[in-house]
Design a protein around this motif. Sequence first.
Motif, PDB file in Angstrom:
ATOM      1  N   PHE A  21      -7.077 -22.494  38.621  1.00 23.45           N
ATOM      2  CA  PHE A  21      -7.720 -21.881  39.782  1.00 23.45           C
ATOM      3  C   PHE A  21      -8.957 -21.098  39.357  1.00 23.45           C
ATOM      4  CE2 PHE A  21      -8.583 -18.684  42.917  1.00 23.45           C
ATOM      5  CZ  PHE A  21      -8.495 -19.385  44.103  1.00 23.45           C
ATOM      6  N   ILE A  22      -8.816 -20.295  38.320  1.00 23.56           N
ATOM      7  CA  ILE A  22      -9.951 -19.486  37.855  1.00 23.56           C
ATOM      8  C   ILE A  22     -11.102 -20.375  37.406  1.00 23.56           C
ATOM      9  CG2 ILE A  22     -10.695 -17.897  36.021  1.00 23.56           C
ATOM     10  CD1 ILE A  22      -7.814 -16.649  36.292  1.00 23.56           C
ATOM     11  N   SER A  24     -11.784 -23.245  38.420  1.00 19.08           N
ATOM     12  CA  SER A  24     -12.387 -23.938  39.553  1.00 19.08           C
ATOM     13  C   SER A  24     -13.367 -23.035  40.306  1.00 19.08           C
ATOM     14  CB  SER A  24     -11.303 -24.445  40.516  1.00 19.08           C
ATOM     15  OG  SER A  24     -10.756 -23.386  41.289  1.00 19.08           O
ATOM     16  N   ARG A  25     -13.308 -21.732  40.048  1.00 18.17           N
ATOM     17  CA  ARG A  25     -14.173 -20.773  40.741  1.00 18.17           C
ATOM     18  C   ARG A  25     -15.346 -20.281  39.892  1.00 18.17           C
ATOM     19  NH1 ARG A  25     -11.192 -22.831  43.921  1.00 18.17           N
ATOM     20  NH2 ARG A  25     -10.219 -21.819  45.680  1.00 18.17           N
ATOM     21  N   PHE A  26     -15.185 -20.367  38.575  1.00 19.69           N
ATOM     22  CA  PHE A  26     -16.231 -19.892  37.670  1.00 19.69           C
ATOM     23  C   PHE A  26     -16.565 -20.953  36.630  1.00 19.69           C
ATOM     24  CE2 PHE A  26     -14.129 -15.786  38.743  1.00 19.69           C
ATOM     25  CZ  PHE A  26     -15.227 -15.104  39.245  1.00 19.69           C
ATOM     26  N   THR A  53     -16.082 -11.193  33.827  1.00 21.08           N
ATOM     27  CA  THR A  53     -17.146 -12.180  33.990  1.00 21.08           C
ATOM     28  C   THR A  53     -18.511 -11.525  33.794  1.00 21.08           C
ATOM     29  OG1 THR A  53     -17.303 -11.759  36.367  1.00 21.08           O
ATOM     30  CG2 THR A  53     -15.801 -13.505  35.667  1.00 21.08           C
ATOM     31  N   GLU A  58     -20.798 -15.643  40.542  1.00 19.21           N
ATOM     32  CA  GLU A  58     -20.891 -15.990  41.955  1.00 19.21           C
ATOM     33  C   GLU A  58     -19.737 -15.458  42.801  1.00 19.21           C
ATOM     34  OE1 GLU A  58     -21.728 -20.079  42.745  1.00 19.21           O
ATOM     35  OE2 GLU A  58     -23.171 -20.200  41.128  1.00 19.21           O
ATOM     36  N   ALA A  59     -18.623 -15.139  42.185  1.00 23.06           N
ATOM     37  CA  ALA A  59     -17.459 -14.662  42.940  1.00 23.06           C
ATOM     38  C   ALA A  59     -16.968 -13.342  42.351  1.00 23.06           C
ATOM     39  CB  ALA A  59     -16.353 -15.706  42.895  1.00 23.06           C
ATOM     40  N   ASP A  60     -16.203 -12.627  43.131  1.00 21.41           N
ATOM     41  CA  ASP A  60     -15.623 -11.347  42.698  1.00 21.41           C
ATOM     42  C   ASP A  60     -14.437 -11.633  41.779  1.00 21.41           C
ATOM     43  OD1 ASP A  60     -14.790  -8.651  42.554  1.00 21.41           O
ATOM     44  OD2 ASP A  60     -13.506  -8.929  44.308  1.00 21.41           O
ATOM     45  N   VAL A  64     -10.692 -13.293  42.705  1.00 20.96           N
ATOM     46  CA  VAL A  64     -10.311 -14.575  42.121  1.00 20.96           C
ATOM     47  C   VAL A  64      -9.013 -14.431  41.331  1.00 20.96           C
ATOM     48  CG1 VAL A  64     -10.981 -16.366  40.458  1.00 20.96           C
ATOM     49  CG2 VAL A  64     -12.644 -15.514  42.113  1.00 20.96           C
ATOM     50  N   ALA A  67      -6.179 -14.307  43.790  1.00 27.27           N
ATOM     51  CA  ALA A  67      -5.937 -15.635  44.350  1.00 27.27           C
ATOM     52  C   ALA A  67      -5.298 -16.558  43.309  1.00 27.27           C
ATOM     53  CB  ALA A  67      -7.237 -16.233  44.875  1.00 27.27           C
ATOM     54  N   ALA A  68      -5.645 -16.379  42.039  1.00 31.99           N
ATOM     55  CA  ALA A  68      -5.034 -17.170  40.972  1.00 31.99           C
ATOM     56  C   ALA A  68      -3.549 -16.853  40.843  1.00 31.99           C
ATOM     57  CB  ALA A  68      -5.760 -16.924  39.651  1.00 31.99           C
TER      58      ALA A  68
END
Length: 81
Positions: A21-22, A24-26, A53, A58-60, A64, A67-68
């Motif tokens: 998941f992580i 996929s976001r970063f 990060t 791009e994301a907090d 993230v 959510a992971a």
Amino acid sequence: MSTEPDDETVVTTAAEAAEGFILSRFANSAITDLDITVTFEDGVLDLDIYLNTVDDAEADPEAVADAAIDAAEDAVDELFE
């Protein structure tokens, strides 16, 4: 007759789901430090994620990471269905 997954399977599934998941976001280049700790004892799943990060990611990272954890818990729940 279904059998319940062993503790190692639960831990591996949770860790892989959280990491997937992580990632996929970063982009890998945006992650400066990542530590995922998973334990499963007496039917209790415990997850701890440390995510650091770059400043302009791009994301907090906190959102993230939260959510992971949810993604990891969902993946483990599927093992028991």
